[in-house]
Motif scaffolding. Structure first.
Motif, mmCIF file in Angstrom:
data_model
loop_
_atom_site.group_PDB
_atom_site.id
_atom_site.type_symbol
_atom_site.label_atom_id
_atom_site.label_comp_id
_atom_site.label_asym_id
_atom_site.label_seq_id
_atom_site.Cartn_x
_atom_site.Cartn_y
_atom_site.Cartn_z
ATOM 1 N N LEU A 1 20.557 24.320 -28.382
ATOM 2 C CA LEU A 1 20.349 22.982 -28.945
ATOM 3 C C LEU A 1 19.923 23.073 -30.401
ATOM 4 N N SER A 2 18.977 23.981 -30.690
ATOM 5 C CA SER A 2 18.519 24.121 -32.064
ATOM 6 C C SER A 2 19.659 24.501 -32.983
ATOM 7 N N LEU A 3 20.518 25.431 -32.510
ATOM 8 C CA LEU A 3 21.645 25.844 -33.340
ATOM 9 C C LEU A 3 22.631 24.715 -33.525
ATOM 10 N N PRO B 1 11.537 20.730 -44.448
ATOM 11 C CA PRO B 1 12.218 21.792 -43.697
ATOM 12 C C PRO B 1 12.110 23.133 -44.419
ATOM 13 N N ASN B 2 12.002 24.213 -43.659
ATOM 14 C CA ASN B 2 11.912 25.546 -44.258
ATOM 15 C C ASN B 2 13.097 25.851 -45.157
ATOM 16 N N MET C 1 2.795 22.252 -36.765
ATOM 17 C CA MET C 1 4.080 21.643 -37.061
ATOM 18 C C MET C 1 5.245 22.608 -36.832
ATOM 19 N N THR C 2 6.188 22.179 -35.986
ATOM 20 C CA THR C 2 7.331 22.990 -35.579
ATOM 21 C C THR C 2 8.473 22.805 -36.577
ATOM 22 N N PRO C 3 8.916 23.861 -37.265
ATOM 23 C CA PRO C 3 9.930 23.703 -38.318
ATOM 24 C C PRO C 3 11.190 22.989 -37.857
ATOM 25 N N ASP C 4 11.705 23.324 -36.677
ATOM 26 C CA ASP C 4 12.936 22.691 -36.199
ATOM 27 C C ASP C 4 12.756 21.188 -36.042
ATOM 28 N N ASN D 1 2.574 22.555 -31.138
ATOM 29 C CA ASN D 1 3.729 21.969 -31.810
ATOM 30 C C ASN D 1 3.272 20.703 -32.534
ATOM 31 N N ASN D 2 4.195 19.852 -32.908
ATOM 32 C CA ASN D 2 3.848 18.653 -33.679
ATOM 33 C C ASN D 2 2.823 17.764 -32.975
ATOM 34 N N THR D 3 2.823 17.765 -31.633
ATOM 35 C CA THR D 3 1.904 16.887 -30.909
ATOM 36 C C THR D 3 0.451 17.281 -31.132
ATOM 37 N N THR D 4 0.217 18.562 -31.434
ATOM 38 C CA THR D 4 -1.142 19.056 -31.675
ATOM 39 C C THR D 4 -1.302 19.580 -33.103
#
Length: 552
Positions: A25-27, A512-513, A118-121, A112-115
């Motif tokens: 999915l990420s890809l 984004p990275n 921050m998740t780059p994707d 992740n973002n909820t805590t």
């Protein structure tokens, strides 16, 4: 309801899945823009060159593309669009606003973002969608402006709507002099907002001239999923959006905010629910993404802050927006606090969102406009002679008269609600008492109850607007950041490493990275404009209010 084939495909690729499925999915998201976020990509829902050649109005297909990607809602074989919505909004503004709560820990065991780890994707999705599906289609309309000025004008309004949400997520972004597949420099938020005002004025001028020359004509009716080609409504939408943007900058540029707000109000903004900007979806090839995220993914529920306000105010919209929870045996409504740790499915028995696959997607409503006007009146601006109180109360009545929820029901008469003096209730977590929270909002609904205290009156206006904005958590989050209202229950867990203050809460999404790696000359200039580090704690240009109605 979606058929089983669609449902199964959704379940196979939803965000929570781990391992190879999540990687795939990420890809699928990231490979759509490999070397540049600004590249023009082939989109199966965009107009082909052959289609554009049928007639001048083939450009309208780009309007459809932009509308369906404002809140990504197209069901494809791999359903990337709704997953993009989840990353763009559900796991950002929807929960940061306090309107919704995440009912899944997702990957990294909740880091992740909820805590705030921050998740780059996740932070990449909104940026990618914006340039692929707002800026690129708009640029194609811009190049064909002489062929179909009205297509360009509607696209321009949509671009401003979409991109103001993006800059309000990240801060400075590439905007001015945009050309696809080019290294476009970043533009400061101040300049972006100035361009927004000019672009909305230009679009209105074009549409007004068309209406004058072609009364009753609706050449975009087949493409326009919001107003079916009614340009008079697009003009009202543009003025209403201009008012929203004007109020957004009030603490950083009060003179311009006043001038632009008064221009918009005088020109004609939304006044009734018939004006509301709603994206129509059919429930099969296009769906309301919140239905899938709540009912199919089981990843979002009623938010703890929303529960506190709705219960405290005895708000009848609770039963229209949410479903009674399983944890209460179907007798009560229970929300989820953000930034908590849990295992398994324990919060999936909390209150689902009362939304169907075919519920229209909300862009902007007359209720919001009344609250914007109420704030303008509170500031003693020219709003046509109406008082802040009358506009505030009309905003509530309009919100109660708006069809909402899975069944398009209405909340009914608002008279008793408007007179209410009860306060928001403390939040009680019926699963884990450690996540309960005593401090709730300190204002009631009644205008008279504030006894002329302007800070309290502003908090009332913003609180009722925050409620009426549901389920648009992104805009609700922006208003919370701008004003500090309403009082959003903070995260219990903060994995930001000190970058985000728990009580002040998250201020923006990191870039984004890919930006830092692929644009080594542009990225430092973006940080100069941001005037802070590229993390979730750096406040945006318009986030300047010092004396908020309550202390964080």
């Amino acid at each position: 309801m979606m058929n089983n084939i669609v449902r199964n495909s959704i379940q196979n690729i939803c965000l929570k899945r781990k391992g190879s499925i999540f990687l795939a999915l990420s890809l699928s998201l990231l490979t759509s823009c490999t070397d540049s976020f600004f590249d023009t990509n082939t989109d199966p829902n965009a107009a082909t060159q052959e289609e554009l050649g049928y007639d001048n109005l083939g450009l309208g297909s780009l309007i459809t593309q932009m509308q369906y990607q404002m809140f990504p809602c197209i069901v494809k074989d791999q359903n990337v669009d709704v997953n993009n919505y989840q990353k763009m909004y559900s796991l950002a503004g929807d929960i940061y606003s306090g309107q919704q709560g995440a009912s899944n820990m997702f990957e990294n065991n909740g880091r992740n973002n909820t805590t705030y780890n921050m998740t780059p994707d996740w932070c990449t999705a909104a940026y990618t969608v914006a340039y692929q599906n707002y800026m690129n289609p708009w640029y194609n309309l811009f190049k064909k402006k002489d062929i179909s000025p009205v297509s360009f004008a509607v696209g321009q309004i949509l671009k401003v709507y979409g991109m103001h949400r993006i800059t309000d997520m990240y801060g400075p972004i590439p905007y001015k002099d945009f050309i696809p597949a080019s290294d476009v420099p970043f533009t400061s938020q101040e300049e972006i907002y100035n361009i927004f005002f000019n672009e909305l004025d230009e679009a209105v001028t074009i549409l007004n001239q068309y209406i004058k020359d072609n009364p009753g004509a609706k050449p975009l009716a087949a493409y326009d999923k919001v107003y079916a080609g009614d340009f008079s409504k697009w003009i009202k939408f543009a003025h209403s959006l201009k008012l929203r943007l004007a109020i957004r900058i009030v603490y950083v540029n009060p003179e311009k905010a006043k001038a632009k707000a008064e221009e918009a109000i005088k020109a004609g903004v939304f006044t009734a629910n018939e004006d509301n900007a709603l994206i129509q979806v059919n429930g099969s090839s296009t769906v309301n993404p919140l239905y899938m995220i709540s009912h199919t993914y089981n990843d979002t529920r009623l938010g703890a802050t929303m529960e506190s306000y709705l219960k405290g105010y005895k708000d009848p919209r609770m039963r229209l927006w949410f479903l009674p929870s399983e944890v209460s045996g179907g007798t009560d409504y229970n929300g989820v606090r953000n930034g908590i740790a849990f295992e398994g499915n324990e919060y999936k028995v909390f209150s689902l969102l009362n939304v169907s696959a075919s519920t229209p997607i909300q862009l902007m409503t007359a209720a919001e406009v009344y609250f914007l006007c109420a704030e303008a009146a509170l500031r003693k601006w020219d709003v046509g002679g109406k008082s802040a109180q009358s506009l505030y109360e009309e905003g509530i009545r309009t919100a109660f008269a708006q069809p909402i929820g899975a069944n398009n029901a209405k909340a009914g008469d608002a008279t008793e609600y408007i007179q209410g003096t009860s306060m928001p209730k403390p939040y009680v977590d019926v699963k884990n008492a450690e996540y309960s929270y005593d401090a709730a909002g300190q204002v009631s609904v009644s205008w008279e109850d504030a006894d002329g205290d302007e800070d309290a009156l502003l908090e009332k206006i913003i609180t009722q607007k925050w409620l009426a904005l549901y389920p648009d958590g992104q805009e609700a989050w922006s208003e919370f950041r701008r004003t500090g209202c309403p009082q959003v229950i903070p995260n219990s867990i903060n994995y930001s490493g000190g970058h985000i203050n728990t009580q002040k809460q998250i201020a923006r999404l990191p870039y984004p990275n890919n930006i830092k790696l692929d644009y080594p000359q542009l990225y430092p200039k973006a940080l100069q404009m941001l005037k802070g580090a590229d993390n979730g704690g750096t406040k945006l240009w318009w986030d300047k209010r010092a004396n908020k109605p309550y202390e964080y």
